[in-house]
Every structure is written in C-alpha cells, then in structure tokens.
Design a protein around this motif. Structure first.
Motif, PDB file in Angstrom:
ATOM      1  N   TYR A   1       2.782   8.225  -2.145  1.00  0.00           N
ATOM      2  CA  TYR A   1       3.872   7.286  -1.507  1.00  0.00           C
ATOM      3  C   TYR A   1       4.479   7.832  -0.260  1.00  0.00           C
ATOM      4  CZ  TYR A   1       7.022   3.359  -1.461  1.00  0.00           C
ATOM      5  OH  TYR A   1       7.624   2.353  -1.276  1.00  0.00           O
ATOM      6  N   ASN A   2       4.273   7.138   0.822  1.00  0.00           N
ATOM      7  CA  ASN A   2       4.706   7.623   1.980  1.00  0.00           C
ATOM      8  C   ASN A   2       6.363   7.312   2.320  1.00  0.00           C
ATOM      9  OD1 ASN A   2       4.920   8.927   4.205  1.00  0.00           O
ATOM     10  ND2 ASN A   2       3.577   7.251   5.395  1.00  0.00           N
ATOM     11  N   PHE A   3       7.056   7.838   1.735  1.00  0.00           N
ATOM     12  CA  PHE A   3       8.429   7.637   1.849  1.00  0.00           C
ATOM     13  C   PHE A   3       9.257   8.250   2.992  1.00  0.00           C
ATOM     14  CE2 PHE A   3      13.134   7.704   0.744  1.00  0.00           C
ATOM     15  CZ  PHE A   3      13.342   6.507   0.972  1.00  0.00           C
ATOM     16  N   ILE A   4       9.838   7.462   4.261  1.00  0.00           N
ATOM     17  CA  ILE A   4      10.327   8.309   5.199  1.00  0.00           C
ATOM     18  C   ILE A   4      11.677   8.231   5.457  1.00  0.00           C
ATOM     19  CG2 ILE A   4       8.027   8.012   6.654  1.00  0.00           C
ATOM     20  CD1 ILE A   4       9.350   5.589   7.857  1.00  0.00           C
ATOM     21  N   GLY A   5      12.408   7.685   4.189  1.00  0.00           N
ATOM     22  CA  GLY A   5      13.962   7.590   4.313  1.00  0.00           C
ATOM     23  C   GLY A   5      14.523   9.014   3.770  1.00  0.00           C
ATOM     24  N   ASP A   6      15.548   9.041   3.347  1.00  0.00           N
ATOM     25  CA  ASP A   6      16.418  10.204   3.013  1.00  0.00           C
ATOM     26  C   ASP A   6      15.566  11.091   2.127  1.00  0.00           C
ATOM     27  OD1 ASP A   6      19.643  11.026   2.754  1.00  0.00           O
ATOM     28  OD2 ASP A   6      18.373  11.714   0.874  1.00  0.00           O
ATOM     29  N   ASN A   7      15.502  12.604   2.305  1.00  0.00           N
ATOM     30  CA  ASN A   7      14.883  13.363   1.424  1.00  0.00           C
ATOM     31  C   ASN A   7      15.345  13.654   0.333  1.00  0.00           C
ATOM     32  OD1 ASN A   7      12.391  14.456   2.263  1.00  0.00           O
ATOM     33  ND2 ASN A   7      13.296  15.340   4.199  1.00  0.00           N
ATOM     34  N   LEU A   8      16.965  13.886   0.299  1.00  0.00           N
ATOM     35  CA  LEU A   8      17.313  13.866  -1.080  1.00  0.00           C
ATOM     36  C   LEU A   8      17.054  12.960  -2.184  1.00  0.00           C
ATOM     37  CD1 LEU A   8      19.330  16.146  -2.152  1.00  0.00           C
ATOM     38  CD2 LEU A   8      21.090  14.280  -1.790  1.00  0.00           C
ATOM     39  N   LEU A   9      17.068  11.739  -1.700  1.00  0.00           N
ATOM     40  CA  LEU A   9      16.639  10.592  -2.611  1.00  0.00           C
ATOM     41  C   LEU A   9      15.113  10.543  -2.925  1.00  0.00           C
ATOM     42  CD1 LEU A   9      18.689   7.509  -1.018  1.00  0.00           C
ATOM     43  CD2 LEU A   9      19.311   8.634  -2.779  1.00  0.00           C
TER      44      LEU A   9
ATOM     45  N   PHE B   1       0.874  -1.166   0.095  1.00  0.00           N
ATOM     46  CA  PHE B   1       0.145  -0.200  -0.047  1.00  0.00           C
ATOM     47  C   PHE B   1       0.872   1.141   0.077  1.00  0.00           C
ATOM     48  CE2 PHE B   1      -2.992   2.487   2.534  1.00  0.00           C
ATOM     49  CZ  PHE B   1      -3.987   3.171   1.206  1.00  0.00           C
ATOM     50  N   SER B   2       0.378   2.027  -1.112  1.00  0.00           N
ATOM     51  CA  SER B   2       1.269   3.412  -1.157  1.00  0.00           C
ATOM     52  C   SER B   2       1.658   4.247   0.090  1.00  0.00           C
ATOM     53  CB  SER B   2       0.957   4.131  -2.306  1.00  0.00           C
ATOM     54  OG  SER B   2       1.262   3.628  -3.615  1.00  0.00           O
ATOM     55  N   MET B   3       0.355   4.270   0.801  1.00  0.00           N
ATOM     56  CA  MET B   3       0.225   5.129   1.867  1.00  0.00           C
ATOM     57  C   MET B   3       0.955   4.851   3.163  1.00  0.00           C
ATOM     58  SD  MET B   3      -3.338   6.970   1.457  1.00  0.00           S
ATOM     59  CE  MET B   3      -3.525   7.926   2.867  1.00  0.00           C
ATOM     60  N   ASP B   4       1.380   3.149   3.155  1.00  0.00           N
ATOM     61  CA  ASP B   4       1.952   2.861   4.414  1.00  0.00           C
ATOM     62  C   ASP B   4       3.244   3.452   4.372  1.00  0.00           C
ATOM     63  OD1 ASP B   4       0.092   1.116   5.163  1.00  0.00           O
ATOM     64  OD2 ASP B   4       1.126  -0.740   4.392  1.00  0.00           O
ATOM     65  N   ARG B   5       4.184   3.447   5.746  1.00  0.00           N
ATOM     66  CA  ARG B   5       5.218   4.087   5.801  1.00  0.00           C
ATOM     67  C   ARG B   5       6.530   3.236   5.012  1.00  0.00           C
ATOM     68  NH1 ARG B   5       5.846   7.319  10.388  1.00  0.00           N
ATOM     69  NH2 ARG B   5       7.683   6.073  11.319  1.00  0.00           N
ATOM     70  N   HIS B   6       7.182   3.865   4.271  1.00  0.00           N
ATOM     71  CA  HIS B   6       8.204   2.944   3.678  1.00  0.00           C
ATOM     72  C   HIS B   6       9.535   3.773   3.681  1.00  0.00           C
ATOM     73  CE1 HIS B   6       5.305   0.757   1.231  1.00  0.00           C
ATOM     74  NE2 HIS B   6       4.549   1.834   0.759  1.00  0.00           N
ATOM     75  N   TYR B   7      10.565   3.060   3.952  1.00  0.00           N
ATOM     76  CA  TYR B   7      11.964   3.739   4.050  1.00  0.00           C
ATOM     77  C   TYR B   7      13.123   3.027   3.268  1.00  0.00           C
ATOM     78  CZ  TYR B   7      12.410  -0.520   7.219  1.00  0.00           C
ATOM     79  OH  TYR B   7      12.493  -1.693   7.644  1.00  0.00           O
ATOM     80  N   GLU B   8      12.612   1.998   2.587  1.00  0.00           N
ATOM     81  CA  GLU B   8      13.668   1.453   1.727  1.00  0.00           C
ATOM     82  C   GLU B   8      13.711   2.075   0.259  1.00  0.00           C
ATOM     83  OE1 GLU B   8      15.673  -0.904   2.098  1.00  0.00           O
ATOM     84  OE2 GLU B   8      15.080  -1.993   3.966  1.00  0.00           O
ATOM     85  N   PHE B   9      14.717   2.333  -0.119  1.00  0.00           N
ATOM     86  CA  PHE B   9      15.115   3.382  -1.327  1.00  0.00           C
ATOM     87  C   PHE B   9      14.649   2.341  -2.402  1.00  0.00           C
ATOM     88  CE2 PHE B   9      17.915   4.526  -4.958  1.00  0.00           C
ATOM     89  CZ  PHE B   9      17.076   5.673  -5.326  1.00  0.00           C
ATOM     90  N   GLU B  10      14.786   1.173  -2.664  1.00  0.00           N
ATOM     91  CA  GLU B  10      14.384   0.468  -3.615  1.00  0.00           C
ATOM     92  C   GLU B  10      12.835   0.441  -3.911  1.00  0.00           C
ATOM     93  OE1 GLU B  10      16.876  -0.703  -1.508  1.00  0.00           O
ATOM     94  OE2 GLU B  10      18.189  -0.246  -3.097  1.00  0.00           O
ATOM     95  N   ASP B  11      12.225   0.439  -2.866  1.00  0.00           N
ATOM     96  CA  ASP B  11      10.840   0.412  -2.983  1.00  0.00           C
ATOM     97  C   ASP B  11      10.457   1.795  -3.488  1.00  0.00           C
ATOM     98  OD1 ASP B  11      10.911  -1.971  -1.624  1.00  0.00           O
ATOM     99  OD2 ASP B  11      10.374  -1.303   0.191  1.00  0.00           O
ATOM    100  N   LEU B  12      10.918   2.634  -2.892  1.00  0.00           N
ATOM    101  CA  LEU B  12      10.623   4.181  -3.538  1.00  0.00           C
ATOM    102  C   LEU B  12      10.990   4.133  -5.095  1.00  0.00           C
ATOM    103  CD1 LEU B  12       9.979   7.123  -3.192  1.00  0.00           C
ATOM    104  CD2 LEU B  12      12.263   7.587  -2.967  1.00  0.00           C
ATOM    105  N   ARG B  13      12.110   3.487  -5.381  1.00  0.00           N
ATOM    106  CA  ARG B  13      12.269   3.368  -6.852  1.00  0.00           C
ATOM    107  C   ARG B  13      11.244   2.801  -7.565  1.00  0.00           C
ATOM    108  NH1 ARG B  13      18.419   3.381  -8.901  1.00  0.00           N
ATOM    109  NH2 ARG B  13      17.856   5.454  -8.774  1.00  0.00           N
ATOM    110  N   ALA B  14      10.779   1.654  -7.053  1.00  0.00           N
ATOM    111  CA  ALA B  14       9.627   0.753  -7.654  1.00  0.00           C
ATOM    112  C   ALA B  14       8.526   1.666  -7.900  1.00  0.00           C
ATOM    113  CB  ALA B  14       9.411  -0.577  -6.840  1.00  0.00           C
ATOM    114  N   TYR B  15       8.326   2.416  -7.021  1.00  0.00           N
ATOM    115  CA  TYR B  15       7.038   3.339  -6.963  1.00  0.00           C
ATOM    116  C   TYR B  15       7.236   4.361  -8.283  1.00  0.00           C
ATOM    117  CZ  TYR B  15       3.561   7.083  -5.849  1.00  0.00           C
ATOM    118  OH  TYR B  15       2.647   7.888  -6.025  1.00  0.00           O
TER     119      TYR B  15
END
Ligand SMILES: [Zn+2]
Ligand SMILES: [Zn+2]
Length: 256
Positions: A159-167, A123-137
């Motif tokens: 998409y709820n990415f909670i990892g690095d902001n620059l990425l 689910f896109s709105m779940d919290r995600h912190y893996e860069f690979e997942d963000l990239r898949a999105y």
C-alpha cells in the motif's frame, strides 16, 4: 532457499512461460517445495471478471495442467496448487468457495485492491495520502488474517501511503501484531526487490522486526527465470539482518 509458494502462470494473462518451464527451473535451482498461486478466478454477482485473474473459464485447465505436471515431477519436487486472493468481506465466502471447488489447496492473501474491483477497486500501489484509506487497508488485512484461511500475507507493504509516517507506522504495526499473535507470516516480496517497486518498504519491515512478526520470502514469479533468483534473496537476507526479522523460512501451508 528451497521453497516458493508464490508463483503465477500464463493463465492470469500477465505472466509468461509454460508451467513446466517454471517447474524445471525450480528443480534446477534447488527448490523442493513449489506452490502455484495464480490470481484467484472470480466472477462478481454483477458478472464482472477482472482481467488480472485466471478466467473462470480457464481455472479447470489450470488445475488439470498443474496436476499432470505434479505427477510427472513427483519425487523431484513437491508441488502445491492454490491461489493468491484478495479479501473483500461481501464476497469472501463466495471467493473462497469458488477456489475450493476448483481444487485450491491453499491461499495466500494479496490485497491488490481495497474495494472490490467491480466497485472501483482502489489499487493499493497507487499513491494514497488519506489516513482513512490507509486505515481501510490495514483493517482489511487484519480482517482477512482473522478468517484463518490464508497461509500467509503476500507483500503486506504494497500500500503506497505518502502521508504522515508516524500514522503509517502505527497502522502497519496493527498488521504486524496480528501476524505475530496469529502466527501468520508476512511475505517479504522478492518481485518487489527484482522490479525495484515501492515494496519492500523499509519502514514497514522495521516495525515488523520490532513486533517480532514471522516473516517468509516469496519470489512472486511471473516468468520461469524468476522462480528463483539469488540476487533478490541476498537483498532480502540483508533486510532480515538489518531489522532483526523473525525469518521462519518455509511457511506451514494452511491446507483448505
Ligand atoms: Zn500480488
Ligand atoms: Zn503475486
């Protein structure tokens, strides 16, 4: 704002009020172009049907009811009937064909899940912190845009990415650049504003402004009252100014 192409109905099971209530409210509020875009019906090859969609067995009624209402209110409001749909490469052609066969006139992309729902979804709105997942999105959004069938991208920032902001910004930049190059609008989602959701996400729209991506608004109504709401439009207009967004107003429909 005299348009809204992001409207749900009771058919998806998580919206309220009759379709006619939505139409009356839209007319009262000065909406001239109204698009219904409930969650696309789809049965996966293994038989799985997600609960948030218009059931395949109800899709005919969705079109019949909306078509009847379109005739009833012709002259007062221009109604279009389509779907909001995810992009899953393995199922895309089938999903599109099912939508077309039922009579869909247009599609908006709503990538609520990254993987097909019968394969665990994500689910896109779940919290995600893996860069690979963000990239898949971000890859799935850009691939979806390239199909050329979508009128616009609903809530591209869900998409709820909670990892690095620059990425985060660099991945979102790919979406914004694709949007500008293909002239495929990104939707500032007014339900997100109304409901205080994680989107619209400021960092996303900052990048969208930098990249000059075309931007449109969508109420994403799940109740008749929300087919127009002034308060969220005001907030969205403020974001347009703040990030110098390329707001295009009513999007051109990509008719199927
Ligand atoms: Zn959506
Ligand atoms: Zn929606």
């Amino acid at each position: 704002m005299d348009y809204n192409y992001h409207t749900h109905t009771v058919y998806c099971g998580h919206a309220t009020d009759s379709a006619e209530d939505y139409i009356r409210r839209a007319i009262d509020c000065g909406i001239r172009y109204l698009g219904f875009s409930d969650h696309a019906p789809f049965r996966f090859p293994d038989g799985y049907e997600a609960g948030f969609r218009v059931p395949v067995g109800q899709a005919k009624n969705y079109f019949e009811e909306l078509s009847r209402l379109r005739e009833k209110y012709r002259g007062e409001i221009e109604i279009r009937i389509g779907f909001e749909m995810e992009y899953y490469p393995d199922h895309f052609e089938n999903m599109r064909q099912v939508a077309v066969d039922f009579g869909a006139e247009y599609l908006i992309l709503g990538q609520h899940y990254v993987l097909p729902e019968n394969q665990g979804g994500v689910f896109s709105m779940d919290r995600h912190y893996e860069f690979e997942d963000l990239r898949a999105y971000s890859n799935s959004l850009v691939a979806a845009m390239k199909t050329g069938v979508f009128t616009y991208v609903a809530h591209p920032d869900m998409y709820n990415f909670i990892g690095d902001n620059l990425l985060y910004r660099e991945e979102m930049r790919k979406i914004c650049i694709a949007s500008r190059k293909m002239n495929l609008p990104l939707e500032l989602n007014l339900l997100g504003i109304r409901d205080n959701r994680i989107y619209p996400r400021e960092e996303f729209w900052k990048v969208a402004g930098e990249e000059d991506a075309p931007v449109t608004f969508g109420f994403d109504a799940h109740a008749a009252m929300d087919v127009y709401d002034k308060a969220s439009v005001t907030v969205a207009e403020r974001m347009v100014k703040k990030y110098a967004l390329n707001y295009i107003g009513k999007p051109d429909l990509k008719l199927l």
